[in-house]
Write an enzyme that holds these catalytic residues in place. Structure first.
Site, PDB file in Angstrom:
ATOM      1  N   ASP A 248      11.167  -8.781   0.100  1.00 33.20           N
ATOM      2  CA  ASP A 248      10.829  -8.952  -0.973  1.00 33.20           C
ATOM      3  C   ASP A 248      10.995  -7.686  -2.198  1.00 33.20           C
ATOM      4  O   ASP A 248      11.465  -7.206  -2.044  1.00 33.20           O
ATOM      5  CB  ASP A 248       8.754  -7.440  -0.118  1.00 33.20           C
ATOM      6  CG  ASP A 248       8.345  -9.071   1.107  1.00 33.20           C
ATOM      7  OD1 ASP A 248       8.602  -9.910   1.332  1.00 33.20           O
ATOM      8  OD2 ASP A 248       7.845  -8.334   1.809  1.00 33.20           O
ATOM      9  N   LYS A 270       6.803 -13.279  -4.236  1.00 33.80           N
ATOM     10  CA  LYS A 270       6.912 -14.568  -4.870  1.00 33.80           C
ATOM     11  C   LYS A 270       6.846 -15.058  -6.921  1.00 33.80           C
ATOM     12  O   LYS A 270       7.707 -14.083  -6.772  1.00 33.80           O
ATOM     13  CB  LYS A 270       5.384 -13.888  -5.413  1.00 33.80           C
ATOM     14  CG  LYS A 270       3.853 -15.374  -5.969  1.00 33.80           C
ATOM     15  CD  LYS A 270       2.945 -14.957  -6.159  1.00 33.80           C
ATOM     16  CE  LYS A 270       2.085 -15.898  -6.561  1.00 33.80           C
ATOM     17  NZ  LYS A 270       1.048 -15.641  -7.134  1.00 33.80           N
ATOM     18  N   MET A 384      -3.557  -1.961  -2.989  1.00 32.52           N
ATOM     19  CA  MET A 384      -4.291  -3.023  -4.023  1.00 32.52           C
ATOM     20  C   MET A 384      -3.424  -3.297  -5.119  1.00 32.52           C
ATOM     21  O   MET A 384      -2.335  -2.257  -5.493  1.00 32.52           O
ATOM     22  CB  MET A 384      -5.686  -2.412  -3.859  1.00 32.52           C
ATOM     23  CG  MET A 384      -5.641  -0.961  -4.353  1.00 32.52           C
ATOM     24  SD  MET A 384      -6.213  -0.115  -5.905  1.00 32.52           S
ATOM     25  CE  MET A 384      -4.901   0.703  -6.267  1.00 32.52           C
TER      26      MET A 384
HETATM   27  N1  SAH Z   1       3.426  -3.081   4.464  1.00 29.75           N
HETATM   28  C1  SAH Z   1       3.139  -2.508   3.034  1.00 29.75           C
HETATM   29  C2  SAH Z   1       1.992  -3.081   2.231  1.00 29.75           C
HETATM   30  C3  SAH Z   1       2.412  -4.174   1.307  1.00 29.75           C
HETATM   31  S1  SAH Z   1       1.350  -4.401   0.402  1.00 29.75           S
HETATM   32  C4  SAH Z   1       3.029  -1.026   3.665  1.00 29.75           C
HETATM   33  O1  SAH Z   1       2.738  -0.952   4.442  1.00 29.75           O
HETATM   34  O2  SAH Z   1       3.282  -0.612   3.057  1.00 29.75           O
HETATM   35  C5  SAH Z   1       1.370  -3.954  -0.658  1.00 29.75           C
HETATM   36  C6  SAH Z   1       0.500  -2.731  -1.444  1.00 29.75           C
HETATM   37  O3  SAH Z   1       1.250  -1.481  -1.011  1.00 29.75           O
HETATM   38  C7  SAH Z   1       1.067  -2.518  -2.554  1.00 29.75           C
HETATM   39  O4  SAH Z   1      -0.430  -2.972  -3.733  1.00 29.75           O
HETATM   40  C8  SAH Z   1       0.464  -0.650  -3.314  1.00 29.75           C
HETATM   41  O5  SAH Z   1      -0.716  -1.030  -3.305  1.00 29.75           O
HETATM   42  C9  SAH Z   1       0.731  -0.388  -1.742  1.00 29.75           C
HETATM   43  N2  SAH Z   1       2.172   0.223  -1.899  1.00 29.75           N
HETATM   44  C10 SAH Z   1       3.389  -0.230  -1.683  1.00 29.75           C
HETATM   45  N3  SAH Z   1       4.617   0.359  -1.820  1.00 29.75           N
HETATM   46  C11 SAH Z   1       4.214   1.762  -2.242  1.00 29.75           C
HETATM   47  C12 SAH Z   1       4.769   3.105  -3.042  1.00 29.75           C
HETATM   48  N4  SAH Z   1       5.881   2.243  -2.870  1.00 29.75           N
HETATM   49  N5  SAH Z   1       3.567   3.756  -3.509  1.00 29.75           N
HETATM   50  C13 SAH Z   1       2.730   3.724  -3.215  1.00 29.75           C
HETATM   51  N6  SAH Z   1       2.133   2.369  -3.332  1.00 29.75           N
HETATM   52  C14 SAH Z   1       2.596   1.262  -2.811  1.00 29.75           C
END
Ligand code: SAH
Length: 477
Positions: A248, A270, A384
């Site tokens: 991803d 995407k 989000m």
């Molecule tokens: N599976 C992932 C989440 C995917 S949804 C997990 O477990 O972390 C994607 C969202 O995760 C982003 O929009 C953001 O809100 C958050 N996110 C993922 N990585 C991040 C990071 N390094 N710093 C801040 N927010 C993060």
């Protein structure tokens, strides 16, 4: 500056060493062990250099440097303690496009000699690009400790059997598995015990075993939030075994660089204009196609695959198609961002529960859901997009959460450029906009986030309330 790493075959090639002291003597010894034809040029030389000359192992110009010494050379090493001479040799060598190393002088050198871990025929070379040889040496010591001396024998054994291995394991992947077995199994262990005959026997027996066709599989791997140090050992192992990695956009480059060099890497984020469901079915098809072709597929996701990662749907799909799978958990953004912002998600005094939630609400989100989200003494972690910050704080306040509730917004959590913004919920929309927070950002709301300024230990921290108060202070008389 970034150097190009290179291992040179100096067998029967002429190399000039200018200088006759202890440093030159060390260089001569290592050049001779690589089969180079060495000429030393210096007005005075150590007893060892004189002895090598007398033995006929090296040629010697017993004089001050002469430009014609460079004739017919492939490489030059200047090891005198006189910078003027070194500089002169370097400029003449450069004119002739000869690669030159001036010992301990990267500015004058066109190549550098790395620190090495010698398990010949396996050699590990380490360079700090000439900037910090002491650190390179320390790194070398650590690597030395990782591999015992039987590794060289193992590589030599593998080299002797290479044609037989190729023949018995014509398929590249089976061959890789065989080499893994060689490195981790009974052959390596016999060599460590100084039992070369047993090692040889174990290798030959294994080669005679017929190999079943390998079955493909998918490993769903959580890559964590970005810092490669947060990968699990199982994740690292999967990355090292993968034939193909479907990753991803959220997965950091540093993490992808840890994967096996010849694994194919495909970004399955995407495509512009494509909707989420089309992206998801494209991913399903790719997993299926490669696993059915017998490949080891790693499906690499940011954070944890089962937290807002659609990991569940992917497993349901694999199960429906009878593709074997495994899951490696990752550190999810909420946990990682909280840790790296110094925010305990629960706290005896401030929060007894944590909710991992998202601001992408479905249309069935009810009024009761909002009321429960707005309750005190719980920590909310919102996964989000930053555009949701326009309405989310107002909605929580309208449902009963105090506008003075503290929040922390963490952008690029755990990465070197992480930023943490903290302030009061009622000001969040304006403050996030003022500081131009972008994706990926995670929002933590709740009393515990008030600890962020006090416990902060990583990256940049912005006290938004404080920043707002600056103009007021400057206008007070
Ligand atoms: N599976 C992932 C989440 C995917 S949804 C997990 O477990 O972390 C994607 C969202 O995760 C982003 O929009 C953001 O809100 C958050 N996110 C993922 N990585 C991040 C990071 N390094 N710093 C801040 N927010 C993060």
């Amino acid at each position: 500056m970034r150097l190009f790493p290179l291992f040179a075959d100096l067998q029967n090639r002429r190399v000039l060493v200018v200088g006759g002291g202890a440093v030159a003597e060390r260089k001569v010894a290592s050049l001779l062990s690589s089969g180079a034809v060495v000429t030393v040029g210096a007005p005075e030389a150590t007893a060892e250099i004189l002895r090598l000359h007398k033995q006929g192992a090296i040629a010697l110009h017993h004089a001050s440097f002469q430009p014609e010494w460079l004739d017919d050379m492939w490489l030059v090493i200047a090891a005198t303690d006189n910078r003027d001479i070194n500089q002169h040799v370097a400029s003449l060598a450069n004119e002739r496009r000869l690669l030159i190393n001036v010992v301990d002088d990267p500015a004058l050198s066109s190549f550098q000699v790395p620190s090495i871990v010698d398990r010949a025929p396996l050699v590990i070379a380490i360079s700090s690009s000439g900037y910090a040889p002491v650190i390179a040496r320390r790194v070398r010591e650590r690597i030395e400790a990782l591999f015992d001396h039987s590794l060289g024998e193992l590589v030599a054994l593998a080299a002797r059997h290479r044609p037989a291995i190729r023949q018995a394991r014509p398929d590249m992947r089976q061959r890789r598995q065989f080499y893994d077995w060689l490195l981790d199994g009974p052959v390596a262990s016999a060599l460590r015990k100084h039992q070369p005959i047993a090692a040889e026997k174990a290798l030959q027996t294994e080669l005679q075993q017929p190999q079943a066709a390998t079955q493909g599989k998918v490993v769903l791997v959580g890559a964590g939030p970005g810092d490669p140090g947060l990968l699990t050992l199982n994740a690292l192992r999967a990355l090292n075994e993968a034939d193909i990695i479907l990753y991803d956009r959220l997965v950091s480059n540093e993490i992808r660089e840890l994967a096996r060099r010849d694994a194919t890497q495909v970004c399955v984020g995407k495509i512009p204009g494509e909707d989420h469901n089309a992206t998801q079915s494209r991913i399903h098809q790719l997993m299926l196609e490669h696993a059915q072709a017998g490949q080891f597929v790693v499906r690499l996701k940011g954070g944890d695959a089962f937290v807002f990662g659609r990991g569940g749907e992917e497993l349901e799909f694999l199960r429906a198609h009878d593709i074997p799978y495994e899951v490696v958990p990752g550190i999810t953004a909420a946990m990682a961002c909280a840790s790296y912002a110094g925010i305990p998600l629960t706290h005896r005094d401030y929060a007894q529960s944590v909710r991992l939630t998202t601001a992408h609400f479905s249309k069935d989100t009810t009024a009761e859901d909002w009321v429960s989200l707005a309750q005190e003494k719980q920590t909310l972690a919102f996964y989000m997009g930053v555009s949701q910050l326009d309405w989310l704080p107002g909605r929580l306040i309208a449902n009963g959460r105090s506008g003075d509730t503290p929040y922390a917004l963490i952008e690029n959590g755990t990465r070197s450029y992480q930023r943490v913004l903290h302030g009061k919920l009622k000001n969040l929309t304006a403050q996030a906009r003022q500081h131009a927070f972008k994706a990926p950002s995670l929002l933590l709301i709740g009393e515990v986030t008030a600890l962020a300024p006090k416990l902060q230990w990583f990256g940049a921290s912005i006290d938004a309330e404080d920043v707002i108060s600056i103009p007021c202070e400057s206008t007070t008389p």
